[in-house]
Scaffold this active site. Structure first.
Site, PDB file in Angstrom:
ATOM      1  N   LYS A 142       1.046  -0.932  -0.058  1.00  0.00           N
ATOM      2  CA  LYS A 142      -0.048   0.081  -0.012  1.00  0.00           C
ATOM      3  C   LYS A 142       0.866   1.151  -0.025  1.00  0.00           C
ATOM      4  O   LYS A 142       1.445   1.542   0.902  1.00  0.00           O
ATOM      5  CB  LYS A 142      -0.796  -0.048   1.099  1.00  0.00           C
ATOM      6  CG  LYS A 142      -1.929   0.984   1.315  1.00  0.00           C
ATOM      7  CD  LYS A 142      -2.856   0.791   2.329  1.00  0.00           C
ATOM      8  CE  LYS A 142      -3.533   2.237   2.832  1.00  0.00           C
ATOM      9  NZ  LYS A 142      -4.916   2.437   2.180  1.00  0.00           N
ATOM     10  N   CYS A 421      -1.504 -35.181  35.181  1.00  0.00           N
ATOM     11  CA  CYS A 421      -2.565 -34.549  35.887  1.00  0.00           C
ATOM     12  C   CYS A 421      -2.219 -32.880  36.614  1.00  0.00           C
ATOM     13  O   CYS A 421      -3.271 -32.246  36.468  1.00  0.00           O
ATOM     14  CB  CYS A 421      -2.716 -35.235  37.224  1.00  0.00           C
ATOM     15  SG  CYS A 421      -2.870 -37.101  36.865  1.00  0.00           S
TER      16      CYS A 421
HETATM   17  N1  3NM Z   1      -4.047  -1.106   4.954  1.00  0.00           N
HETATM   18  P1  3NM Z   1       1.336  -5.954   4.033  1.00  0.00           P
HETATM   19  S1  3NM Z   1      -1.390  -1.010   5.137  1.00  0.00           S
HETATM   20  C1  3NM Z   1      -4.340  -2.876   3.274  1.00  0.00           C
HETATM   21  O1  3NM Z   1      -2.138   1.006   6.941  1.00  0.00           O
HETATM   22  C2  3NM Z   1      -3.515  -2.027   4.142  1.00  0.00           C
HETATM   23  O2  3NM Z   1      -4.360   0.862   6.637  1.00  0.00           O
HETATM   24  C3  3NM Z   1      -2.851  -0.545   5.557  1.00  0.00           C
HETATM   25  O3  3NM Z   1       0.168  -5.049   3.371  1.00  0.00           O
HETATM   26  C4  3NM Z   1      -2.951   0.553   6.613  1.00  0.00           C
HETATM   27  O4  3NM Z   1       0.913  -6.934   5.069  1.00  0.00           O
HETATM   28  C5  3NM Z   1      -2.110  -1.976   4.112  1.00  0.00           C
HETATM   29  O5  3NM Z   1       2.031  -6.791   2.534  1.00  0.00           O
HETATM   30  C6  3NM Z   1      -1.070  -3.255   3.414  1.00  0.00           C
HETATM   31  O6  3NM Z   1       2.541  -4.968   4.373  1.00  0.00           O
HETATM   32  C7  3NM Z   1      -0.394  -4.201   4.321  1.00  0.00           C
END
Ligand code: 3NM
Ligand code: MG
Length: 497
Positions: A142, A421
């Site tokens: 992300k 036990c």
């Molecule tokens: N949400 P990974 S970070 C979907 O901070 C998502 O809200 C986030 O992916 C937030 O486990 C994220 O591969 C991605 O790092 C997490």
């Protein structure tokens, strides 16, 4: 699926982009991850058109339903409504909570992302069912994350939540969590005294893993291990009653072990006392070690007294497969009430399962492979509704959904009478003090017990099984005391998977 019973421990968020999913099939990955122990799934797909999203969500829902695990949809509330899955997860830039709630109704799960205490409190006050806290670490999954807050940021939010009276809202953390950092993230984030994380949410650590089932199993072990200190601290804080109806051989040893782990033992085999004792908030151990018709009647009466007040009951079907009297006694007990935990060796648990095995005395012998033991424990957990603790060199603990292996312990435990036990007694104290998750309570009892044995066995003053016993009681007490003070270095020895 009742909202309040959702397990947020290992929360899988999916990704359909080529960078993470590659050319693999998402449904197969989710299925493997569920086999490994994922406890909740979120379908997150920012790219597909609506028709594809509905089709994929339907396929995923078929799989998650088979595992009794909730499926949520990220952001696209209309997709969740159409598919009829268990809820949605919404970010700060998605549909407003109130609008999503109107569309979904009161029974669906709505989770909200929060990266600050303000966002977290606002979501709680609106009525969110859980919070996703992040971003913990920068992640290529992300790229548009607003703020990287680290475990310290998670801890501040947890502290803020508990001081605002929102200690009970479930929380998971997300962003760059994987098998290598999960343990430290959980420990550092949850250092807040009154509120721990309920789980970790991951995308790439499972979706992009070569073996998603193994990755999920590894994460589940780490999440469960992370909760162990909470259980031991809860025992230390409440000194719960451990009411033992046990055999003549182990009375004294079991009472000492109950004290060492932080419980308050009472050895009371006369069931007329059970109704009064059950009101004291403790747990009952029913140990069939020296079964008699009178004893069985007492066990049934006490079981029902604890069931009547919702008190935990641990069944230790000692030597269950040895004689037809014991096999019948197990059947009678199982049909007379509900057990929180059933703890036994392979022959005992097979007997509970209904298999016609014959045990030689009360000793344990093993003929099943570890996967077979895992599947036996899971089946018995499903049919009885109890957490099953199947002891052996590798112990297996299952609640029918989550199945874990614990690889701790020492051979001296098998060379002293009554250790099985007293493990039942240990687990009873954990169950009494930590009601929210009987599986985690059982695992906590197991690792406390077995790591104390490992520590005792290597002491200079221990020369064999005889000198082992007092050292073992010392180490149980030491591990409990260290944990209550916040020193959990001993947990590095835990082998939970
Ligand atoms: N949400 P990974 S970070 C979907 O901070 C998502 O809200 C986030 O992916 C937030 O486990 C994220 O591969 C991605 O790092 C997490
Ligand atoms: Mg979103």
């Amino acid at each position: 699926m009742a909202k309040g019973k959702v397990d947020y421990g290992v929360y899988l968020v999916t990704d359909s982009t080529p960078a993470i999913l590659g050319n693999k099939d998402l449904t197969s990955i989710v299925e493997a991850a569920l086999q490994g122990g994922v406890t909740i799934v979120q379908y997150r797909d920012k790219l597909s058109d609506r028709e594809t999203a509905v089709k994929t969500a339907r396929a995923l829902h078929e799989v998650t339903k088979r595992f009794g695990v909730p499926l949520l949809v990220n952001d696209r509330v209309d997709v969740a409504v159409e598919v009829g899955c268990e809820g949605v997860h919404i970010g700060q830039d998605d549909m407003a909570y109130e609008e999503a709630r109107k569309l979904l109704g009161p029974d669906k799960i709505i989770g909200v992302t929060a990266s600050s205490i303000q966002e977290a409190l606002k979501a709680c006050e609106a009525g969110a069912d859980y919070l996703g806290l992040g971003t913990v670490y920068a992640t290529s999954t992300k790229k548009d994350t607003k703020s990287i807050i680290g475990p310290g940021g998670i801890r501040s939010i947890l502290l803020g939540l508990s001081s605002a009276g929102h200690s009970s809202i479930p929380t998971v953390c997300i962003g760059g969590i994987n098998g290598s950092n999960a343990t430290s993230v959980l420990a550092e984030s949850s250092a807040a005294p009154a509120k721990s994380l309920d789980g970790i949410a991951v995308v790439s650590a499972i979706v992009a893993a070569a073996d998603p089932a193994a990755a999920a199993r590894d994460l589940l072990g780490k999440v469960v291990a992370g909760r162990v200190p909470d259980v031991i601290k809860a025992v230390a804080a409440s000194t719960p009653l451990s009411h033992n109806m046990t055999n003549l051989v182990v009375q004294n040893f079991a009472a000492n072990v109950a004290l060492a782990v932080g419980g308050s033992p009472i050895m009371a085999n006369y069931a007329e006392e059970a109704a009064d004792l059950a009101k004291l908030g403790g747990a009952l151990v029913i140990n069939m070690g020296t079964v008699t018709p009178e004893g069985l009647k007492n066990h049934i009466q006490a079981l029902q007294a604890y069931n009547a007040v919702g008190g935990p009951v641990v069944l230790d079907p000692v030597g269950a497969g040895a004689t037809s009297i014991r096999r019948n006694a197990v059947k009678t007990l199982l049909s007379s009430g509900k057990f929180t935990v059933i703890k036994g060796n392979e022959g005992e648990i097979q007997t509970v399962y209904g298999a016609a095995v014959t045990q030689r005395g009360v000793d344990s012998a093993s003929s099943l492979t570890i996967p077979q033991r895992a599947s036996l424990a899971k089946s018995v957990a499903r049919s009885t509704g109890a957490v099953v603790v199947l002891t052996g060199t590798t112990d297996v603990v299952s609640d029918g959904v989550r199945t874990l292996r614990v690889d701790n312990g020492h051979e001296f435990l098998g060379r002293v009478t009554g250790t099985g036990c007293t493990l039942g007694t240990t687990i009873s104290a954990m169950e009494a003090a930590f009601r929210s998750d009987p599986l985690i309570a059982a695992v906590a009892g197991m690792v406390l017990f077995e790591i104390a044995a490992e520590r005792a066995a290597v002491r200079d003053d221990v020369r064999g099984p005889g000198t082992f016993v007092p050292a073992f009681i010392d180490e149980l007490s030491a591990v409990r005391t260290e944990t209550a003070k916040g020193d959990v270095a001993w947990l590095a020895k835990a082998k939970i998977e």
